[in-house]
Design an enzyme around this catalytic site. Structure first.
Site, PDB file in Angstrom:
ATOM      1  CE  LYS A 158      17.461   1.492 -19.929  1.00 58.86           C
ATOM      2  NZ  LYS A 158      17.361   2.886 -20.352  1.00 58.86           N
ATOM      3  CE1 TYR A 210     -26.606  11.521 -38.545  1.00 61.41           C
ATOM      4  CE2 TYR A 210     -27.118  13.348 -40.022  1.00 61.41           C
ATOM      5  CZ  TYR A 210     -26.233  12.401 -39.558  1.00 61.41           C
ATOM      6  OH  TYR A 210     -24.972  12.323 -40.075  1.00 61.41           O
ATOM      7  CB  SER A 253      19.169   1.685 -25.038  1.00 62.86           C
ATOM      8  OG  SER A 253      19.988   2.808 -25.305  1.00 62.86           O
ATOM      9  CB  THR A 284      -0.920   0.066   1.243  1.00 59.75           C
ATOM     10  OG1 THR A 284      -0.101   0.182   2.406  1.00 59.75           O
ATOM     11  CG2 THR A 284      -1.802  -1.171   1.372  1.00 59.75           C
ATOM     12  CG  HIS A 285       0.401   4.389   1.306  1.00 62.95           C
ATOM     13  ND1 HIS A 285      -0.357   5.531   1.201  1.00 62.95           N
ATOM     14  CD2 HIS A 285      -0.252   3.594   2.189  1.00 62.95           C
ATOM     15  CE1 HIS A 285      -1.407   5.455   2.007  1.00 62.95           C
ATOM     16  NE2 HIS A 285      -1.375   4.268   2.611  1.00 62.95           N
ATOM     17  CD  GLU A 333       8.740   2.304 -20.991  1.00 61.46           C
ATOM     18  OE1 GLU A 333       8.990   3.283 -21.705  1.00 61.46           O
ATOM     19  OE2 GLU A 333       9.607   1.505 -20.609  1.00 61.46           O
TER      20      GLU A 333
HETATM   21  N1  ARG Z   1     -22.267   9.596 -42.952  1.00 55.83           N
HETATM   22  C1  ARG Z   1     -23.404   9.942 -42.160  1.00 55.83           C
HETATM   23  C2  ARG Z   1     -23.062   9.656 -40.687  1.00 55.83           C
HETATM   24  O1  ARG Z   1     -22.141   8.966 -40.452  1.00 55.83           O
HETATM   25  C3  ARG Z   1     -24.580   9.126 -42.556  1.00 55.83           C
HETATM   26  C4  ARG Z   1     -25.892   9.739 -42.285  1.00 55.83           C
HETATM   27  C5  ARG Z   1     -26.124  10.887 -43.177  1.00 55.83           C
HETATM   28  N2  ARG Z   1     -27.410  11.441 -42.972  1.00 55.83           N
HETATM   29  C6  ARG Z   1     -27.723  12.674 -43.405  1.00 55.83           C
HETATM   30  N3  ARG Z   1     -28.928  13.078 -43.181  1.00 55.83           N
HETATM   31  N4  ARG Z   1     -26.836  13.434 -43.970  1.00 55.83           N
HETATM   32  O2  ARG Z   1     -23.713  10.137 -39.788  1.00 55.83           O
END
Ligand code: ARG
Length: 458
Positions: free
Chosen positions: A282, A316, A276, A154-155, A289
């Site tokens: 090394k 959308y 290295s 711990t620590h 890492e």
């Molecule tokens: N390439 C677009 C995306 O990945 C697809 C959907 C496009 N839709 C639109 N209404 N432009 O989101």
């Protein structure tokens, strides 16, 4: 020619086209896009929305495109906007007018939402398989080193003795939870948004459940606005992967420490170390890492996704195209890390002698010495204080509790007798810790065996 050419008088400016298009990175979803379209076309045909003949032409055409992409015969171009337009245009090129019926009752908005779900669903399985592999290696090693005494810290200060197998099983538990998280996230991801169309559903008599069933999904989304604008599953996966990277990074840090000259608990295989260019002596733990370093990249992807999604109004918006590069980069990074980390771990050599030496040198049996006095009736707080005085005396005399003469013990507390040496014996200190989940070799063997079963049951 753009899909929307009817409405527009000009082609998109070429630089802007490059800025707008996603094919260079969403082409990797070609399989999901085609599978989704085959399911959609099958349903359209079966519901009588498109002629059966066209349905069949579409399916055969899509299958041809899939195999040509896979064989390298069909290459992605430099101009198509995205994978959806590319596949649809290619289909129409191949089968003519029937191809133009595929997009009936569908928008790219629900199409892309489906594609990303199908694609990530597959990646979830891939991640689970890789984690299972890693856990199996940990289980075997835990069994192999179930009696290898080392200091628990711990620590980063020596605290109490454990066995190396116990330390490894701690990481196995983390990766088991990671699997759980991914599987849980997959459940919510694996529902079909098709039928949401652009945002407001459709007037066609679709059988949404049918599409979901064909794609082996758990069901359909319940709200058309949410269906096209939900990317929670991307955020969940990115966050689950960030936690995997936290675990890998902590583990990598220990590997780096343990393989240092100061610890010398393990030695990495030459195949997983580097040298290295100037210092001939090394042997560097570059892989560990890099894994530690790459955790930052995945956290960055996670943050990019959260930031891209915040404050987007329904439904959308093009911002959502930004989800792909970030989540794909996170997946690639985690998978590459797991692919390098697991064999690195599997091939490391363990220096049991040095582990034991470190466990013997740091008074890590002091708690057991105090517990001995408790067994003689002394309250723990007093026993703790007496043992502290003994440790101070040992430091003064440059010795250990094991080697300190009994007179010294008795000077501090007359409840001590010869039995104390047995009580502070390193092996006994470990093997008595048989509490469930503890480091006793018997427990570690049991836990390793249980782990094997748990992994097999996934
Ligand atoms: N390439 C677009 C995306 O990945 C697809 C959907 C496009 N839709 C639109 N209404 N432009 O989101």
């Amino acid at each position: 020619m753009k899909l929307w050419a009817g409405r527009f008088k000009k082609e998109l400016d070429p630089t802007t086209n490059d800025f707008n298009r996603s094919l260079p990175f969403d082409s990797r979803m070609y399989r999901s896009d085609i599978e989704g379209s085959i399911a959609h076309a099958t349903m359209l045909g079966e519901c009588g929305i498109i002629p059966t003949e066209d349905k069949e032409k579409i399916i055969a055409g899509l299958e041809g495109i899939l195999s040509d992409i896979e064989s390298g015969k069909l290459q992605f171009d430099d101009v198509s906007e995205d994978i959806h337009t590319f596949v649809e245009a290619e289909l129409t090129k191949r089968i003519g007018d029937a191809g133009k019926r595929l997009h009936t009752a569908r928008s790219r908005n629900d199409q892309v939402a489906l594609d990303i779900r199908l694609h990530l669903r597959h990646e979830c399985d891939e991640l689970v398989a890789m984690l299972k592999n890693l856990i199996s290696v940990l289980g075997n090693k835990a069994e192999q080193y179930s009696e290898t005494v080392m200091p628990g810290y711990t620590h980063l200060q020596r605290a109490q003795p454990i066995v190396f197998g116990h330390q490894l099983l701690a990481y196995a538990e983390m990766f088991m939870r990671d699997i759980d998280r991914i599987k849980d996230c997959k459940k919510r991801m694996n529902v079909s948004p098709l039928g949401s169309a652009a945002l407001a559903g459709t007037t066609y008599p679709l059988d949404r459940e049918k599409v979901a069933k064909l794609l082996e999904m758990n069901g359909v989304t319940r709200n058309s606005l949410d269906g096209v604008s939900d990317r929670d599953f991307v955020l969940e996966l990115a966050s689950a992967m960030s936690i995997i990277m936290v675990h890998l990074s902590r583990f990598a840090e220990e590997i780096i420490l343990w393989s240092s000259f100061e610890f010398k608990f393990i030695e990495l295989d030459d195949a997983f170390s580097t040298g290295s260019s100037i210092m001939p002596q090394k042997k560097n733990p570059d892989i560990a890492e890099l894994v530690r370093g790459k955790s930052g990249r995945v956290f960055g992807d996670n943050m990019a996704l959260l930031t891209a999604m915040k404050a987007i109004p329904l439904a959308y918006n093009k911002d959502m195209q930004e989800d792909k590069e970030a989540i794909f980069d996170a997946i690639d990074t985690v998978e590459k890390c797991l692919a390098a980390f697991t064999p690195m771990l599997d091939t490391m050599k363990v220096n049991a002698k040095n582990m034991r030496k470190a466990a013997a040198g740091g008074f890590i049996n002091a708690t057991d010495c105090a517990d001995f006095l408790v067994s003689k009736g002394l309250p723990f707080r007093d026993a703790y204080k007496a043992t502290g005085e003994l440790v101070a005396r040992c430091i003064e005399l440059s010795t250990t509790l094991e080697e300190l003469p009994l007179e010294e013990y008795i000077k501090v507390c007359d409840l001590f007798d010869d039995e104390v040496y047995k009580a502070i014996d390193l092996d006994k200190c470990v093997s008595d810790r048989t509490v469930y989940g503890g480091p006793a070799p018997s427990q570690v063997k049991l836990q390793a065996a249980e782990l094997k079963k748990r992994v097999n049951d996934i």
